[in-house]
Design a protein around this motif. Structure first.
Motif, PDB file in Angstrom:
ATOM      1  N   THR A 321       0.818  -1.167   0.133  1.00 15.64           N
ATOM      2  CA  THR A 321      -0.077   0.204  -0.081  1.00 15.64           C
ATOM      3  C   THR A 321       0.926   1.178  -0.040  1.00 15.64           C
ATOM      4  N   GLU A 322       0.269   2.401   0.015  1.00 16.24           N
ATOM      5  CA  GLU A 322       1.151   3.608  -0.058  1.00 16.24           C
ATOM      6  C   GLU A 322       1.265   4.023   1.290  1.00 16.24           C
ATOM      7  N   TYR A 323       0.941   3.370   2.273  1.00 18.84           N
ATOM      8  CA  TYR A 323       1.091   3.813   3.818  1.00 18.84           C
ATOM      9  C   TYR A 323       2.513   3.136   4.538  1.00 18.84           C
ATOM     10  N   HIS A 324       3.115   2.310   3.712  1.00 21.79           N
ATOM     11  CA  HIS A 324       4.315   1.989   4.356  1.00 21.79           C
ATOM     12  C   HIS A 324       5.311   1.664   3.181  1.00 21.79           C
ATOM     13  N   ASP A 325       6.679   1.739   3.696  1.00 25.91           N
ATOM     14  CA  ASP A 325       7.896   1.565   2.898  1.00 25.91           C
ATOM     15  C   ASP A 325       8.559   0.575   3.000  1.00 25.91           C
ATOM     16  N   ILE A 326       8.664  -0.435   2.472  1.00 28.22           N
ATOM     17  CA  ILE A 326       9.636  -1.616   2.753  1.00 28.22           C
ATOM     18  C   ILE A 326      11.158  -1.059   2.698  1.00 28.22           C
ATOM     19  N   ALA A 327      11.649  -0.399   1.973  1.00 22.60           N
ATOM     20  CA  ALA A 327      12.976   0.171   1.946  1.00 22.60           C
ATOM     21  C   ALA A 327      13.363   0.709   3.112  1.00 22.60           C
ATOM     22  N   GLU A 328      12.395   1.603   3.726  1.00 20.23           N
ATOM     23  CA  GLU A 328      12.548   2.547   5.095  1.00 20.23           C
ATOM     24  C   GLU A 328      12.558   1.390   6.197  1.00 20.23           C
ATOM     25  N   ILE A 329      11.694   0.345   6.144  1.00 21.55           N
ATOM     26  CA  ILE A 329      11.436  -0.781   7.218  1.00 21.55           C
ATOM     27  C   ILE A 329      12.824  -1.455   7.191  1.00 21.55           C
ATOM     28  N   ARG A 330      13.357  -1.815   5.980  1.00 19.81           N
ATOM     29  CA  ARG A 330      14.700  -2.627   5.961  1.00 19.81           C
ATOM     30  C   ARG A 330      15.823  -1.867   6.653  1.00 19.81           C
ATOM     31  N   SER A 331      15.812  -0.554   6.099  1.00 20.26           N
ATOM     32  CA  SER A 331      16.880   0.199   6.682  1.00 20.26           C
ATOM     33  C   SER A 331      16.764   0.630   8.263  1.00 20.26           C
ATOM     34  N   GLY A 332      15.385   0.611   8.815  1.00 22.92           N
ATOM     35  CA  GLY A 332      15.465   0.924  10.213  1.00 22.92           C
ATOM     36  C   GLY A 332      15.852  -0.409  10.870  1.00 22.92           C
ATOM     37  N   LEU A 333      15.450  -1.781  10.405  1.00 23.75           N
ATOM     38  CA  LEU A 333      16.076  -2.988  11.079  1.00 23.75           C
ATOM     39  C   LEU A 333      17.428  -3.137  11.252  1.00 23.75           C
ATOM     40  N   GLU A 334      18.065  -2.745   9.786  1.00 25.89           N
ATOM     41  CA  GLU A 334      19.403  -2.875   9.785  1.00 25.89           C
ATOM     42  C   GLU A 334      20.207  -2.022  10.541  1.00 25.89           C
ATOM     43  N   ASP A 335      19.747  -0.731  10.859  1.00 25.57           N
ATOM     44  CA  ASP A 335      20.291   0.188  11.631  1.00 25.57           C
ATOM     45  C   ASP A 335      20.307   0.115  13.253  1.00 25.57           C
ATOM     46  N   ASP A 336      19.257  -0.647  13.572  1.00 29.50           N
ATOM     47  CA  ASP A 336      18.930  -0.707  14.930  1.00 29.50           C
ATOM     48  C   ASP A 336      20.011  -1.974  15.514  1.00 29.50           C
ATOM     49  N   GLU A 337      20.509  -1.370  16.700  1.00 31.66           N
ATOM     50  CA  GLU A 337      21.590  -2.075  17.273  1.00 31.66           C
ATOM     51  C   GLU A 337      20.962  -3.646  17.812  1.00 31.66           C
ATOM     52  N   VAL A 338      19.570  -3.747  18.313  1.00 28.98           N
ATOM     53  CA  VAL A 338      18.968  -5.056  18.320  1.00 28.98           C
ATOM     54  C   VAL A 338      18.560  -5.763  17.224  1.00 28.98           C
ATOM     55  N   THR A 339      17.649  -4.949  16.241  1.00 30.36           N
ATOM     56  CA  THR A 339      17.239  -5.978  15.214  1.00 30.36           C
ATOM     57  C   THR A 339      17.951  -6.299  14.085  1.00 30.36           C
ATOM     58  N   ARG A 340      19.047  -5.596  14.207  1.00 32.93           N
ATOM     59  CA  ARG A 340      20.304  -6.059  13.165  1.00 32.93           C
ATOM     60  C   ARG A 340      20.823  -7.304  13.287  1.00 32.93           C
ATOM     61  N   GLU A 341      20.488  -7.855  14.243  1.00 33.23           N
ATOM     62  CA  GLU A 341      21.030  -9.305  14.736  1.00 33.23           C
ATOM     63  C   GLU A 341      20.053 -10.553  14.428  1.00 33.23           C
ATOM     64  N   ILE A 342      18.721  -9.967  14.033  1.00 35.13           N
ATOM     65  CA  ILE A 342      17.915 -10.845  13.842  1.00 35.13           C
ATOM     66  C   ILE A 342      18.225 -11.635  12.318  1.00 35.13           C
ATOM     67  N   THR A 343      18.115 -13.214  12.128  1.00 33.39           N
ATOM     68  CA  THR A 343      18.632 -13.759  11.291  1.00 33.39           C
ATOM     69  C   THR A 343      18.313 -13.395  10.085  1.00 33.39           C
ATOM     70  N   ALA A 344      16.990 -12.985   9.728  1.00 31.31           N
ATOM     71  CA  ALA A 344      16.269 -12.731   8.661  1.00 31.31           C
ATOM     72  C   ALA A 344      16.816 -11.347   8.210  1.00 31.31           C
ATOM     73  N   VAL A 345      17.125 -10.465   9.139  1.00 28.12           N
ATOM     74  CA  VAL A 345      17.667  -9.038   8.584  1.00 28.12           C
ATOM     75  C   VAL A 345      19.187  -9.338   8.277  1.00 28.12           C
ATOM     76  N   ARG A 346      19.867  -9.970   8.935  1.00 26.45           N
ATOM     77  CA  ARG A 346      21.504 -10.262   8.619  1.00 26.45           C
ATOM     78  C   ARG A 346      21.295 -10.961   7.068  1.00 26.45           C
ATOM     79  N   GLU A 347      20.373 -11.737   6.876  1.00 29.79           N
ATOM     80  CA  GLU A 347      20.723 -12.671   5.586  1.00 29.79           C
ATOM     81  C   GLU A 347      19.767 -11.975   4.497  1.00 29.79           C
ATOM     82  N   GLY A 348      19.082 -10.766   4.926  1.00 25.00           N
ATOM     83  CA  GLY A 348      18.282 -10.215   3.711  1.00 25.00           C
ATOM     84  C   GLY A 348      17.120 -10.740   3.204  1.00 25.00           C
ATOM     85  N   ARG A 349      16.492 -11.419   4.331  1.00 21.01           N
ATOM     86  CA  ARG A 349      15.157 -11.992   3.984  1.00 21.01           C
ATOM     87  C   ARG A 349      14.036 -11.236   4.758  1.00 21.01           C
ATOM     88  N   VAL A 350      14.030  -9.974   4.540  1.00 20.10           N
ATOM     89  CA  VAL A 350      12.853  -9.279   5.048  1.00 20.10           C
ATOM     90  C   VAL A 350      12.000  -9.007   3.662  1.00 20.10           C
TER      91      VAL A 350
END
Length: 414
Positions: A321-350
């Motif tokens: 939808t036009e209400y969410h942005d997947i690129a922005e969500i991925r960047s936020g997960l990768e930049d956060d010191e906690v969520t960057r450790e999630i396997t899906a984030v580390r392996e690019g499976r978001v």
């Protein structure tokens, strides 16, 4: 239509729609007689679960259709103006070639922005729902004004809205049009007080079969069900063994703050109709335990809990939808010191998903995309979704369902 004053006095023109023993809140609607017909119990989601014996001839032209909680409803003609609330019903009307008949839905702008992404891949199928009445919660005054031929909405759900009681539901049914819909099957949510004896749960395609009966469109339903049946046969025969499947989590991020919610992948109900048949391990189930969503509904997540769940794949609702942005969500997960450790984030499976309130059209696309996102070795790589773009083009040989067959069914080219 007039005002609520039409509830008094002589029958209205809506007497062309008869109500066959409809039960509401434990009592019959005023003016209705006869026994309520039973409904088919819920069964595993398969494309061949049709609404057999729910639509029966009641005269030369009239016919009846049965589905809990409305019970048996008799029509003398096919409805032309259709009121909906949640998008699973709206999707069904569109799938039956009647998208233009819809006069209301919850959040029409959001729904249109989602559906246009998918419909781009169905030749000749489009929608124009901008500016329709946003129907949750509905008002009686607006329902009189819309003067619909059927309210494709769950009366037990409407009964939970402020300002609605049994008398209000009965008034609208008597003076405007019947209620016919089932919503609580989405998560097998417990019905509100007074509705327990009338409520039955169905899978998505069972509800669709009954809605098709309302519009005398069994052939369209059967054509679409055959497409799904073919897709599910291919998926089921190629799923990897259970011990080789990834763990996954399905989440929705808030558009206003840092909040997020998690949803069950394998819970009964049509909200999980695109993920349950795929049999992935629900990463949130172990992390949350017994508190994982009463009645299958959402749970509130935080970064630490999502890391504890540590899914191999993260399915994100909303970015189509036009209400969410997947690129922005991925960047936020990768930049956060906690969520960057999630396997899906580390392996690019978001990955992007659509919405849980799905009808048959969305279900076909979302099942395909989830299968590719979870099992690329079995079903081909997911090409990825680009914000603002349509559902990605997939080469014909890598598609899990036949787009042309779906578009033809919607167009009535059977």
């Amino acid at each position: 239509m007039g005002s609520e004053a039409d509830d008094e006095g002589a029958p209205t023109r809506r007497d062309c729609v008869k109500y066959g023993g409809t039960v509401i809140g434990g009592g019959l609607f005023a003016g209705c007689t006869g026994d309520r017909a039973g409904s088919t119990p819920d069964s595993p989601a398969t494309a061949t679960d049709t609404a057999t014996a729910t639509g029966t001839a009641a005269g030369d032209e009239s016919y009846t259709v049965t589905m809990a909680p409305a019970g048996e409803v008799e029509f003398e003609s096919v409805p032309e103006d259709v009121f909906t609330i949640l998008s699973h019903h709206t999707d069904m009307v569109l799938a039956l070639g009647r998208g233009d008949a819809v006069n209301a839905m919850h959040a029409p702008g959001y729904t249109q922005s989602l559906y246009t992404k998918f419909l781009e891949r169905l030749d000749g199928v489009s929608v124009d729902w901008e500016g329709l009445y946003s129907s949750w919660p509905p008002t009686k005054e607006k329902l009189y004004e819309l003067d619909s031929d059927v309210h494709l909405a769950d009366p037990a759900k409407v009964a939970t809205a402020d300002g609605w009681d049994e008398d209000d539901l009965a008034e609208i049914e008597r003076n405007v049009a019947p209620w016919f819909g089932n919503t609580l099957s989405g998560t097998r949510q417990s019905p509100p007080a007074g509705w327990g004896e009338e409520y039955e749960y169905y899978d998505l395609w069972e509800i669709f079969g009954r809605v098709a009966e309302v519009f005398r469109e069994t052939e369209r339903y059967e054509a679409l069900a055959a497409v799904r049946d073919s897709m599910m046969g291919e998926i089921e025969s190629n799923l990897p063994p259970a011990d080789e499947r990834p763990s996954a989590a399905q989440v929705l991020f808030s558009t206003s703050d840092d909040g997020m919610w998690g949803y069950k992948l394998n819970y009964p109900g049509y909200y999980a109709a695109h993920t349950r048949p795929l049999g992935a391990t629900d990463a949130l189930a172990d992390a949350v335990g017994d508190g994982y969503g009463d009645d299958g509904r959402n749970i509130t997540l935080n970064d630490e809990l999502l890391l504890e769940a540590d899914p191999d794949v993260l399915l994100v609702l909303g970015p189509m939808t036009e209400y969410h942005d997947i690129a922005e969500i991925r960047s936020g997960l990768e930049d956060d010191e906690v969520t960057r450790e999630i396997t899906a984030v580390r392996e690019g499976r978001v990955y992007t998903q659509g919405a849980r309130r799905q009808g048959p059209i969305l279900n076909l696309f979302q099942t395909e995309m989830a299968a590719k996102q979870l099992y690329p070795d079995a079903f081909g790589e997911w090409p990825g979704y680009v914000d603002g773009e349509p559902y990605p083009e997939i080469p014909a040989g890598e598609r899990l369902f036949d787009r042309e067959a779906v578009a033809d069914a919607i167009a009535g080219e059977l």
